[in-house]
Design a protein around this motif. Structure first.
Motif, short mmCIF file in Angstrom:
data_model
loop_
_atom_site.label_atom_id
_atom_site.label_comp_id
_atom_site.label_asym_id
_atom_site.label_seq_id
_atom_site.Cartn_x
_atom_site.Cartn_y
_atom_site.Cartn_z
N TYR A 59 12.54 72.07 68.37
CA TYR A 59 13.48 71.17 67.72
C TYR A 59 12.90 69.77 67.60
N PHE A 60 11.61 69.59 67.86
CA PHE A 60 11.06 68.23 67.87
C PHE A 60 11.21 67.49 66.54
N PRO A 61 11.05 68.16 65.37
CA PRO A 61 11.27 67.43 64.11
C PRO A 61 12.67 66.81 64.04
N SER A 62 13.65 67.43 64.70
CA SER A 62 15.00 66.86 64.77
C SER A 62 14.99 65.58 65.60
N ILE A 63 14.30 65.64 66.74
CA ILE A 63 14.19 64.46 67.61
C ILE A 63 13.50 63.32 66.85
N ALA A 64 12.51 63.70 66.01
CA ALA A 64 11.74 62.68 65.29
C ALA A 64 12.61 61.92 64.29
N SER A 65 13.80 62.42 64.00
CA SER A 65 14.68 61.69 63.09
C SER A 65 15.48 60.63 63.84
N MET A 66 15.47 60.70 65.16
CA MET A 66 16.40 59.86 65.91
C MET A 66 15.92 58.41 66.00
N TRP A 67 16.91 57.54 66.13
CA TRP A 67 16.66 56.09 66.14
C TRP A 67 15.66 55.67 67.21
N VAL A 68 15.68 56.34 68.38
CA VAL A 68 14.78 55.92 69.46
C VAL A 68 13.32 56.17 69.12
N ALA A 69 13.06 57.02 68.11
CA ALA A 69 11.67 57.33 67.77
C ALA A 69 11.27 56.67 66.45
N MET A 70 12.04 55.68 66.01
CA MET A 70 11.74 55.04 64.73
C MET A 70 10.57 54.07 64.86
N PRO A 71 9.90 53.76 63.75
CA PRO A 71 8.88 52.72 63.80
C PRO A 71 9.55 51.38 64.06
N MET A 72 8.87 50.51 64.77
CA MET A 72 9.44 49.19 65.03
C MET A 72 8.36 48.13 64.85
N PRO A 73 8.75 46.97 64.35
CA PRO A 73 7.78 45.91 64.04
C PRO A 73 7.46 45.06 65.27
N GLN A 74 6.33 45.32 65.85
CA GLN A 74 5.97 44.68 67.11
C GLN A 74 5.98 43.14 67.01
N GLU A 75 5.40 42.60 65.91
CA GLU A 75 5.25 41.14 65.87
C GLU A 75 6.60 40.43 65.90
N VAL A 76 7.62 41.01 65.22
CA VAL A 76 8.93 40.34 65.20
C VAL A 76 9.62 40.46 66.55
N ILE A 77 9.54 41.66 67.12
CA ILE A 77 10.22 41.88 68.38
C ILE A 77 9.65 40.98 69.46
N GLU A 78 8.33 40.82 69.44
CA GLU A 78 7.73 39.96 70.45
C GLU A 78 7.99 38.49 70.19
N ALA A 79 8.10 38.13 68.91
CA ALA A 79 8.31 36.71 68.61
C ALA A 79 9.76 36.30 68.85
N LYS A 80 10.70 37.17 68.51
CA LYS A 80 12.10 36.74 68.53
C LYS A 80 12.87 37.24 69.74
N GLY A 81 12.30 38.12 70.54
CA GLY A 81 13.01 38.62 71.71
C GLY A 81 14.26 39.39 71.32
N GLU A 82 15.32 39.24 72.11
CA GLU A 82 16.51 40.05 71.87
C GLU A 82 17.24 39.69 70.58
N ARG A 83 16.92 38.53 70.05
CA ARG A 83 17.62 38.13 68.82
C ARG A 83 16.93 38.64 67.56
N TRP A 84 15.93 39.50 67.72
CA TRP A 84 15.20 39.98 66.55
C TRP A 84 16.09 40.80 65.63
N GLN A 85 17.23 41.30 66.15
CA GLN A 85 18.08 42.17 65.34
C GLN A 85 19.00 41.39 64.41
N GLU A 86 18.95 40.07 64.42
CA GLU A 86 19.83 39.27 63.57
C GLU A 86 19.32 39.26 62.13
N PRO A 87 20.24 39.16 61.16
CA PRO A 87 19.78 39.05 59.77
C PRO A 87 18.89 37.83 59.63
#
Lengths: 355, 627
Positions: free
Chosen positions: B238-266
């Motif tokens: 069932y791994f292809p199913s898991i691969a659809s889940m949010w926890v396995a999504m690509p994430m932009p390292q540079e923004v997350i590291e620059a903005k910390g917890e507020r990176w999710q703001e518009p």
């Protein structure tokens, strides 16, 4: 006067400390923690441990309380997580457990202005209707005016907002279409300042949000919830005014005033009403504090993003910092409101001295 | 003297009134006017703005344009929906709830996607994937035309940042598993080699090298720019199913590291999906606009999604009636009147939803330590009657745990607990089930239900659950003459009261719970929930080795047909032979949809993908009087 205020503020400190301590202890005494479950699934112990470590819940309780009060820098030396809190004494209420990435300060800065706007307008409506109706009922004691005013007041007190809100929505918003169904439409008066914060994706400070731009849209959205909340308040105020004025008007000094040939208006407004307002003012204080910090039911029914929901939902979420933050805020509001009540006493009744 | 004070009071009151309402110069009118112009014609915008702005400070320019993110309603196809509540987070690593996942699903796309119509795994960011012979390695080939985009609140534009690469997937997966991220759902990725070790590590007490070694040991690597390989700890078909889940999504390292917890703001957040987050007024509203640079943008009709966060169901329903919302969940109290109304009944839509409502039995607590007693209780529930008279949402009577849309489900299969199904679904019908139940009770040595003593039935505090509990308690009393004590507790207190380690004398005999799919595979149901070695084991299963073996075998098998057969056996073991719990019904989503909605999703296993909705925009404009 100044001395009085200073003394009251000093007195408020141990009170608020006690509030903080007991809330801190009580909320942790409720079974179930903030991170035991995600929805209804229990999380593996290691995941819970990671969450508790992140939010410092694995620290000893005294250290958590110390951190909450005076900050991580003092109580958790060597904390290099980059999210050290400054402590509640410096105004840092900590992070929310439920809303990841938002702080309690953010939540209050967003929600309090809205509750404040709703509460202020409702209070003005409540006083504006309540006091004249109470006076009228007392002066026309035992006439049809008195009876109908009393009936309306009793209805206002006993018909709960849970009923009134949906009825107002159904009639004025759906049947007549005069007002929008729900939601709040406040734009900050100083929208230029707010926009700078939005452009920089930053939290808009509380003071910018507190005064709304008086647009038609704003008042149309506010009309129904303000009416629902205001009438409920006015009913209480009217009953109080009527009862108190009835008592005062039978006093000897009123008879004296009348016998001196003063006009009825002067007797009522200057001599009787002023003295009769003391009990009214007494209830206005806590009412004010309660209404300004959010009214759960009205805000729920009219989908108003105020503080009321955070008071209630934070307990279900075991969101400790939000429970503490909102409770403290309410405590501060009560202290200030009672201080204003006392100052008003002295002004209404010269025999009262602020000492 | 006091006349003066009296006047002062009035003045103060007036002042307050004015301050709050009438006073206040509205902000520079120039700005507002310009806004209107900018909206009307796109090409003239720049000129007009510049003309006005010459007088103003440079910052004003930003402000002017910045007020325009809400495009004019009539030219932009706008979908109005209710989220119901504030999403607790938009960070894919931290999301656990349906609201967050609904919003994230619009703006982010993972390696795979769960098709909202078929609930099957289809390609997303990965165009294709290869599975090694032993089922332990999954290699995903990424699209090369997917870019990170970001909304610029200063200009109101969507801006392309850079391509999404395999490295972003690697970073996302490791970030979720990193204990410092403290992700609730990290355990979903324990199936990846080294994932559990990393997530369990006390990383704060480690040296940087040790921590890095753990991170490097996680079985996810970028083979090149656009190829990412996962190595699993155990085979997981069932791994292809898991691969659809949010926890396995690509994430932009540079923004997350620059903005910390507020990176999710518009304005900060980088996303790679169909929609872009433009506004998030906490507790109030949220807005996403179409990402014009997305690979599938041509198929996306919706230009803007405006979400409100109305919790109270009756208020949301009133907003729907007033035309403020295109769709809404139908409040339970209104269902009867909606069904009776000739117009509204046309707008009612009932769709199956991947959730099951069930009553758990504490299998070790007497007298429920006897399978015949438990089966008798389960059979004595009139599921159809309950649905017709109490829940009223056309739910389906359940004889198994997993509903039909889950891979390996045996829902409605009369081989399993036929006494739970009505005759028209191939079951025995309720009358027959009652006879069977009485027989089983006698087999267990009870001539009459009253000999069982009082059975405690506990549910979490809620009006809906209370109605169901009262109805079922009445059925058990009427049919089997069993005395039932119904209790309720606040949600978190309740979850602690039904834990496995609560002493037998304190735990209730029967408790209610529900389960909804994280991904469309039985592993997420029978194995993760009820396998005593995996889940919370609230049922305290007895003699469960057979069941555990079935689950392990089904998890490891790479043959889909064999897996289905094994899960069917598991369902039979759990619902029928051991009657360890009582499945009650499969949920439905009961919603109202305006006639101008041509296509919508509902009851999806994955995120509902609201951007795939289609509107008859002219009809909506006409109905609401938009110009």
């Amino acid at each position: 006067m100044l001395q009085f205020i200073v003394r009251r503020i000093l007195w408020a400190i141990p009170v608020l400390l006690a509030v903080t301590f007991f809330t801190f202890a009580l909320v942790r005494a409720i079974p179930g923690g903030p991170f035991d479950f995600a929805g209804d699934r229990s999380l593996p112990p290691s995941v819970v441990a990671n969450l508790e470590a992140k939010y410092h819940l694995s620290d000893p309780l005294w250290q958590q309380f110390c951190s909450y009060l005076i900050g991580d820098t003092v109580c958790r030396p060597g904390d290099d997580s980059g999210r050290a809190s400054k402590g509640v004494l410096l105004g840092d209420l900590g992070p929310s457990f439920r809303y990841r990435g938002r702080t309690v300060n953010d939540i209050i800065a967003t929600a309090l202005p809205i509750s404040f706007q709703l509460g202020m307008m409702a209070m003005m409506l409540g006083i504006g209707i309540g006091i004249p109706f109470g006076v009228l009922a007392a002066l026309k004691h035992n006439t049809w005016i008195d009876y109908s005013a009393t009936l309306v007041a009793i209805l206002g007190v006993s018909v709960s907002n849970v009923v009134l809100g949906p009825v107002l929505i159904w009639f004025f918003a759906l049947k007549l279409g005069w007002f929008p169904v729900a939601t709040w439409a406040a734009e900050p008066l100083f929208s230029g300042i707010a926009d700078k914060y939005i452009a920089a994706s930053e939290q808009i400070p509380m003071w910018v949000n507190i005064i709304p731009k008086p647009t038609v849209d704003f008042f149309m959205h506010a009309a129904l919830p303000v009416f629902a909340l205001g009438t409920a308040l006015s009913a209480t105020i009217a009953r109080m005014t009527r009862g108190s004025l009835l008592q005062v008007i039978r006093e000897d000094y009123i008879r004296t005033a009348r016998s001196k040939g003063l006009r009825e208006r002067a007797v009522v407004v200057r001599h009787a009403l002023k003295n009769s307002l003391i009990p009214v003012v007494t209830i206005l204080g806590p009412m004010f504090a309660g209404v300004l910090t959010g009214t759960f039911v009205i805000e729920l029914i009219f989908a108003i993003p105020g503080l009321g929901r955070h008071f209630v939902n934070s307990i279900g979420n075991r969101d400790y910092p939000v429970v503490l933050g909102t409770t403290l805020l309410y405590g501060v509001a009560i202290v200030i409101a009672n201080m204003l009540v006392d100052i008003t006493y002295a002004w209404l009744d010269p025999r009262v001295r602020l000492e | 003297m006091f006349r003066n004070k009296w006047t002062i009071l009035i003045v103060i009151l007036l002042f307050a009134a004015i301050g709050l309402s009438a006073c206040a110069q509205p902000t520079p009118e120039v700005v507002e006017k310009v806004v209107e112009v900018t909206v009307v014609t796109e090409k003239e915008v720049e000129k007009v703005v510049e003309q006005t702005v010459v007088v103003e400070v440079e910052k004003e320019v930003e402000k002017v344009v910045e007020v325009t993110p809400t495009p004019e309603p009539a030219t932009m196809v706008t979908l109005n929906l209710n989220l119901g509540t504030e999403p607790p987070t938009l960070d894919p690593s931290l999301a656990t709830d349906t609201t967050s996942i609904e919003v994230i699903g619009n703006q982010m796309v993972g390696l795979t996607v769960i098709d909202p119509d078929t609930n099957e795994v289809v390609p997303g960011l990965a165009e294709s994937w290869d599975i090694s012979e032993d089922g332990m390695e999954y290699t995903f080939h990424l699209r090369q035309d997917n870019n990170w985009v970001k909304y610029n609140p200063g200009t109101g534009e969507v801006e392309v940042q850079r391509p999404v690469t395999a490295q972003d997937v690697v970073y996302g997966v490791k970030r979720t598993l990193d204990p410092r991220t403290a992700s609730d759902y990290a355990y979903v990725l324990y199936i990846i080699k080294g994932g559990e070790e990393l997530n369990n590590a006390d990383i704060g007490a480690m040296s940087d090298e040790e921590a890095q070694a753990l991170l490097d040991a996680v079985g996810v690597e970028a083979l090149d720019e656009y190829t990412v390989k996962f190595t699993l700890a155990d085979p997981a078909p069932y791994f292809p199913s898991i691969a659809s889940m949010w926890v396995a999504m690509p994430m932009p390292q540079e923004v997350i590291e620059a903005k910390g917890e507020r990176w999710q703001e518009p304005g900060f957040i980088w996303t790679n999906g169909a929609m872009v987050l433009t506004k998030w007024a906490h507790d109030d509203s949220l807005q996403q606009i179409k990402n014009p640079y997305w690979w599938g943008a041509d198929d996306v009709q919706i230009d803007v999604i405006d979400y409100v966060m109305v919790t109270e169901a009756s208020t949301a329903y009133a907003m729907y009636l007033a035309g403020d919302l295109d769709a809404v969940g139908a409040p339970q109290d209104e269902i009867d009147s909606i069904k009776a109304d000739p117009v509204l009944s046309q707008e009612l839509m009932i769709a199956p939803s991947p959730c099951t409502y069930y009553y758990g039995f504490v299998n070790t607590k007497a007298p429920l330590d006897n399978a015949d007693v438990r089966r008798a209780l389960s059979a004595a529930i009139d599921r159809k009657g309950l649905i017709d008279n109490v829940t009223k949402g056309n739910q389906l009577p359940a004889n198994t745990f997993a509903p039909a849309m889950i891979f390996g489900s045996a829902a409605g299969d009369p081989d399993i607990a036929p006494w739970a199904l009505p005759e028209d679904m191939g079951g025995t019908g309720y009358d027959k089930a009652v006879e069977l139940a009485k027989g089983w009770l006698q087999d267990a040595g009870y001539a009459d239900g009253s000999e069982l003593g009082t059975i405690t039935l506990m549910h979490n505090t809620s009006e809906g659950h209370a109605r169901i509990a009262q109805a079922i308690a009445a059925m058990w009393k009427d049919v089997l003459n069993i005395d039932v004590a119904v209790e309720n507790q606040e949600w978190k207190v309740y979850l602690n009261s039904i834990k496995k380690d609560v002493p037998l004398e304190e735990v209730p005999h029967v408790f209610r719970l529900g389960w909804c799919a994280d991904y469309a595979d039985q592993n997420n149901w029978l194995n993760e929930v009820f396998n005593p070695e995996m889940g919370a084991d609230r049922l305290r299963l007895q003699d469960a080795q057979e069941y555990i073996d079935l689950m392990d075998k089904a998890r490891a098998s790479t043959d889909p047909e064999e897996r289905k057969a094994l899960y069917k056996e598991g369902e039979k073991w759990l619902s029928d032979t051991h009657a360890a719990y009582a499945p009650i019904y499969y949920y439905t989503t009961v919603s109202m949809t305006k006639p101008w909605v041509i296509y919508r999703t509902a009851g999806t296993v994955g995120p509902p993908l609201d951007y795939t909705w289609k509107l008859d925009w002219d009809a909506k404009k006409a109905a609401l009087g938009l110009q």
